[in-house]
Design an enzyme around this catalytic site. Structure first.
Site, mmCIF file in Angstrom:
data_model
loop_
_atom_site.group_PDB
_atom_site.id
_atom_site.type_symbol
_atom_site.label_atom_id
_atom_site.label_comp_id
_atom_site.label_asym_id
_atom_site.label_seq_id
_atom_site.Cartn_x
_atom_site.Cartn_y
_atom_site.Cartn_z
ATOM 1 N N CYS A 90 0.819 -1.218 0.000
ATOM 2 C CA CYS A 90 0.000 0.000 0.000
ATOM 3 C C CYS A 90 0.854 1.269 0.000
ATOM 4 O O CYS A 90 0.326 2.360 -0.210
ATOM 5 C CB CYS A 90 -0.935 0.010 1.199
ATOM 6 S SG CYS A 90 -1.555 -1.610 1.626
ATOM 7 N N HIS A 341 -8.664 3.972 -2.268
ATOM 8 C CA HIS A 341 -7.310 3.486 -1.982
ATOM 9 C C HIS A 341 -6.869 2.462 -3.025
ATOM 10 O O HIS A 341 -6.799 1.273 -2.746
ATOM 11 C CB HIS A 341 -7.280 2.885 -0.566
ATOM 12 C CG HIS A 341 -5.957 2.350 -0.127
ATOM 13 N ND1 HIS A 341 -4.754 2.805 -0.619
ATOM 14 C CD2 HIS A 341 -5.645 1.363 0.762
ATOM 15 C CE1 HIS A 341 -3.766 2.132 -0.038
ATOM 16 N NE2 HIS A 341 -4.273 1.251 0.788
#
Lengths: 394, 181
Positions: A90, A341
């Site tokens: 991430c 995201h």
């Protein structure tokens, strides 16, 4: 810390681009990346022939194209100058920015492009959840225990509540704030606001984390063009935004080997490094994009980045200190929570937002008031498996 | 539920979707279906990639021998005393690869916990499960399910007891914690 900052060249962000985030079944991975790259090139007033190295950040696994960097790079007309592929889960976005920065800072290139792109909706939600749950420590966590990414954050949320009296309402306030900003950001995944009651009443995912405490599974891309001080002068860039300090760190992927569950040590270390290199203190930061994969993550980020002392993150949001125009304007883009995201795009999306903020180019109702023109991006992999902090200054 | 029957359950769900793809291919010649919400055309990957890994156990093989005998074990470096859980047979701290296997102990203190409501596909046949991190007397933490009726009564520092056994319906030997009465 070995710091050879004095031998490195100054690097500026001179162009940024951002696709619309969301479920993007209308485009391919390559087309999605191109949306961001085209905007970044145009913003910088450059074309592909000016780019000396391209860095493509992509996590992969959820895309049908398992080695996506070359096809993405080729589609964008950058075939001969890369790609250098970067992956840091991430945190891939800021890892890609760091890599591109280092090419320019070292003198290996004068102008570099970093793009982060992810198409996460090419597999179903259950598969996506399993891929996330397997991150870092398959046998000891996923096989035996069936952990998920929300569950890992929930273990922290639960500990933070027990130790500091943080409440589910505090966490809900983060969602409310970030949705409010997302609803004003045309590129955000969620174009609507939510109330505290809606967050508290949403479906439980991993107690105390509920659906509306969680960032969505999104498709998206973001890009930045970086240039040396010489190139900035040569090109006559009006408002360069300088990469003032980069910090990075990591933490054990074994949840059980961590010293505590109330903050991310990787963030603390990355922030200290970034602040030292930038020569600033946390109180200098006026606008920040922090990694709110779940609402508790933003509360811990206030503390770990030094905006407020450990344990006071819930109070910080409740007092409005992280609102637009508060002590630090946090996640005025909508954050991961509201904006979405798409893993590798996230870090560069933060850079996009901070650059636009520091140039004072934001839409009405989303521009942070600035005096010192100091912004910060904070990108985390997993649950603090890795962390990058970048200080940007106008 | 044995591995094969779980697989059958998952396959049945997939098969329903594939029947639709078959019908579309039959009429158009392409595995292209419109997105249910937006109508954007989506190509369904028909070159399926079944990903089933084989994990080499390496130094952890002894862990499973121990678990089969009802023991949950960590490793301790004979040179510097560092205890590792999950166990590892190389000590990066002193760069010596000489460890002994030690029991983690039977009772520990609950540090933190959650209840997993949204589960990965391969855990979807289980009810909501409580996952906790427990501090054991030899100084390591263990992550495992907490067997408890009502998790709202759980408190940090609470004593919980380690159990090694088979977890049904799969029958995998594993470990979990129970709350003593």
């Amino acid at each position: 810390m070995m710091d050879r900052a004095e031998t490195m060249r100054r690097v500026a962000v001179i162009g940024v681009g951002h696709s619309t985030f969301g479920v993007r079944g209308d485009v391919t991975l390559q087309e999605l990346a191109w949306e961001a790259i085209a905007e970044a090139l145009k913003d910088a007033g450059l074309t592909q022939k000016d780019i000396e190295v391209s860095v493509v950040g992509v996590v992969g696994t959820r895309e049908y194209e398992l080695m996506p960097a070359v096809p993405v790079n080729d589609y964008a007309g950058l075939t001969h100058v890369g790609p250098i592929r970067v992956e840091a889960a991430c945190a891939t976005g800021l890892a890609a920015l760091t890599t591109a920065h280092n090419y320019v800072a070292s003198g290996m290139a004068d102008i570099a492009l970093a793009v982060g792109v992810e198409k996460m909706t090419e597999v179903d939600t259950a598969t996506s959840l399993a891929v996330g749950g397997r991150a870092g420590n398959y046998l000891w966590e996923f096989h035996f225990v069936g952990t998920t990414m929300p569950a890992q954050y929930a273990l922290y949320a639960s500990a933070h509540m027990a130790r500091f009296g943080t409440t589910e309402e505090h966490m809900a306030l983060v969602a409310v704030k970030n949705h409010r900003h997302a609803a004003r950001n045309p590129k955000a995944h969620f174009q609507y606001e939510v109330t505290v009651e809606e967050v508290l009443g949403s479906r439980p995912v991993a107690w105390p984390i509920k659906l509306l405490d969680s960032s969505p599974i999104s498709d998206g891309a973001a890009a930045a063009v970086l240039a040396s001080e010489d190139a900035v002068r040569r090109l006559g860039v009006d408002v360069p935004v300088w990469v003032s300090g980069i910090g990075y760190s990591s933490e054990t992927p074994n949840m059980v080997r961590r010293p505590h569950y109330v903050g991310l040590e990787a963030t603390v270390r990355a922030a200290a490094m970034a602040y030292k290199r930038a020569g600033i203190s946390p109180t200098d930061v006026e606008v920040a994009e922090v990694h709110d994969a779940f609402t508790i993550a933003e509360i811990m980020a206030y503390e770990d980045l030094g905006f407020v002392e450990k344990g006071m993150g819930g109070k910080f949001v409740a007092e409005g200190q992280s609102d637009l125009g508060g002590k630090v304007s946090v996640n005025v883009s909508g954050g991961l929570k509201g904006k979405g995201h798409p893993l590798a795009a996230t870090g560069l999306s933060m850079v996009y937002e901070i650059v636009k903020q520091l140039r004072e180019e934001r839409e009405r109702g989303r521009q942070a008031p600035l005096k010192r023109y100091v912004g910060l991006a904070h990108n985390v992999a997993g649950i603090g498996h890795q962390a990058y902090v970048v200080v940007l200054r106008r | 539920m044995a591995l094969t029957s779980l697989k059958e359950k998952i396959d049945e769900a997939v098969k329903q979707q594939l029947r639709l793809v078959d019908a579309v291919v039959g009429s158009t010649g392409f595995p292209i279906v419109p997105d249910q919400k937006t109508g954007d055309p989506q190509w369904i990957d028909v070159r399926e990639l079944p990903l089933r890994y084989m994990l080499s156990l390496g130094g952890a093989r002894k862990f499973f021998e121990g678990l089969a005998g009802g023991k949950l074990q960590a490793t301790r470096c004979r040179a510097c005393g560092t205890v590792y859980f999950p166990p590892q047979v190389d000590c990066p701290r002193c760069r010596v690869s000489d460890v002994e296997w030690v029991d983690v102990g039977e009772e520990g203190e609950l540090v933190t916990w959650t209840v997993i409501n949204v589960k990965p596909l391969t855990f979807s046949h289980h009810g909501d499960y409580v996952v906790g991190i427990v501090r054991m007397p030899i100084g390591v933490n263990v992550l495992a399910w907490i067997s408890v009726g009502d998790p709202s009564g759980l408190r940090p520092g609470q004593r919980v007891r380690l159990v090694v056994g088979r977890r049904e319906p799969e029958g995998y030997v594993t470990y979990w914690f129970e709350v003593p009465h």
